[in-house]
Design a protein around this motif. Structure first.
Motif, PDB file in Angstrom:
ATOM      1  N   TRP A 184       0.821  -1.320  -0.558  1.00 54.04           N
ATOM      2  CA  TRP A 184       0.319  -0.292   0.135  1.00 54.04           C
ATOM      3  C   TRP A 184       0.455   1.112  -0.162  1.00 54.04           C
ATOM      4  N   LYS A 185       0.730   1.971  -1.417  1.00 51.19           N
ATOM      5  CA  LYS A 185       2.110   3.549  -0.965  1.00 51.19           C
ATOM      6  C   LYS A 185       1.482   4.514  -0.085  1.00 51.19           C
ATOM      7  N   GLY A 186       0.171   3.899  -0.136  1.00 50.54           N
ATOM      8  CA  GLY A 186      -0.278   5.544   1.236  1.00 50.54           C
ATOM      9  C   GLY A 186      -0.191   5.474   2.530  1.00 50.54           C
ATOM     10  N   PHE A 227       0.336  11.292   2.939  1.00 54.44           N
ATOM     11  CA  PHE A 227      -0.229  12.419   2.522  1.00 54.44           C
ATOM     12  C   PHE A 227       0.657  12.584   4.123  1.00 54.44           C
ATOM     13  N   ARG A 228       1.403  14.009   3.501  1.00 57.47           N
ATOM     14  CA  ARG A 228       2.388  14.713   4.397  1.00 57.47           C
ATOM     15  C   ARG A 228       2.407  14.185   5.673  1.00 57.47           C
ATOM     16  N   LYS A 245      -7.354   8.069  15.159  1.00 58.68           N
ATOM     17  CA  LYS A 245      -6.591   9.595  15.267  1.00 58.68           C
ATOM     18  C   LYS A 245      -6.224  10.221  14.221  1.00 58.68           C
ATOM     19  N   GLY A 246      -6.425  11.061  14.200  1.00 60.62           N
ATOM     20  CA  GLY A 246      -5.389  11.371  12.565  1.00 60.62           C
ATOM     21  C   GLY A 246      -6.447  12.657  11.968  1.00 60.62           C
ATOM     22  N   ILE A 247      -5.684  12.409  10.795  1.00 60.80           N
ATOM     23  CA  ILE A 247      -6.288  13.508   9.599  1.00 60.80           C
ATOM     24  C   ILE A 247      -7.549  12.410   9.000  1.00 60.80           C
ATOM     25  N   ILE A 248      -7.665  10.870   8.996  1.00 59.17           N
ATOM     26  CA  ILE A 248      -8.513   9.996   8.517  1.00 59.17           C
ATOM     27  C   ILE A 248      -9.838   9.683   9.634  1.00 59.17           C
ATOM     28  N   HIS A 307      -7.020   9.228  -5.111  1.00 61.07           N
ATOM     29  CA  HIS A 307      -6.040   8.509  -5.159  1.00 61.07           C
ATOM     30  C   HIS A 307      -5.878   7.532  -4.033  1.00 61.07           C
ATOM     31  N   ILE A 308      -6.320   7.151  -2.900  1.00 61.56           N
ATOM     32  CA  ILE A 308      -7.197   6.386  -2.195  1.00 61.56           C
ATOM     33  C   ILE A 308      -7.058   4.784  -3.494  1.00 61.56           C
ATOM     34  N   GLU A 309      -8.199   5.181  -3.935  1.00 58.41           N
ATOM     35  CA  GLU A 309      -8.408   4.262  -4.762  1.00 58.41           C
ATOM     36  C   GLU A 309      -7.287   3.475  -5.887  1.00 58.41           C
ATOM     37  N   ASN A 310      -6.859   5.414  -6.657  1.00 60.16           N
ATOM     38  CA  ASN A 310      -6.282   3.990  -7.087  1.00 60.16           C
ATOM     39  C   ASN A 310      -4.849   3.436  -6.852  1.00 60.16           C
TER      40      ASN A 310
END
Length: 138
Positions: A31-33, A55-56, A78-81, A120-123
């Motif tokens: 998972w590149k993310g 992401f940042r 917890k966090g940005i997501i 981006h998440i889908e790709n």
């Protein structure tokens, strides 16, 4: 909320696919993310961990519930997501259907960018499932 659902058919047994997807420490390889994972605690089929996302370089906390050879449910706590990512495996004959389903949004002021990051998440999910397929079918 951004809902994403991607699946792939893998020419391998559910046991072989499970061996790869259930190794949570290997997630950044597929998972590149996900840049880094750090396990905080493990209690049976429950894992709490911190992940660094691409992401940042944001850090998110996750609670994971593992249902062997069936499902891995990841809840962002917890966090940005905010939301969930659920990985499911279904056996059909000698093949396995691997599916990833996201139901997430960005938190706080970043919420307005949820639609932008959806693609981006889908790709990234399509690429991750393809990598898992290639690794498993070797």
């Amino acid at each position: 909320m951004a809902e994403i659902e991607v699946s792939v058919e893998i020419n391998a047994s559910i046991d072989k696919v499970w061996e790869i997807v259930s190794d949570l420490d290997m997630e950044p390889e597929f998972w590149k993310g996900t840049k880094e994972v750090r396990n905080i605690s493990k209690n049976g089929n429950y894992v709490t961990r911190e992940v660094t996302i691409a992401f940042r370089d944001q850090k998110c906390m996750q609670e994971i519930k593992i249902e062997p050879k069936e499902k891995i449910e990841i809840k962002f706590t917890k966090g940005i997501i905010d939301g969930t990512k659920i990985i499911t495996l279904t056996s059909i004959d000698e093949k396995t259907i691997l599916k990833a389903k996201w139901d997430i949004k960005l938190t706080g002021m970043m919420g307005m960018f949820t639609g932008v990051i959806k693609k981006h998440i889908e790709n990234g999910t399509i690429q991750a499932l393809q990598k898992i397929k290639e690794q498993t079918e070797r």
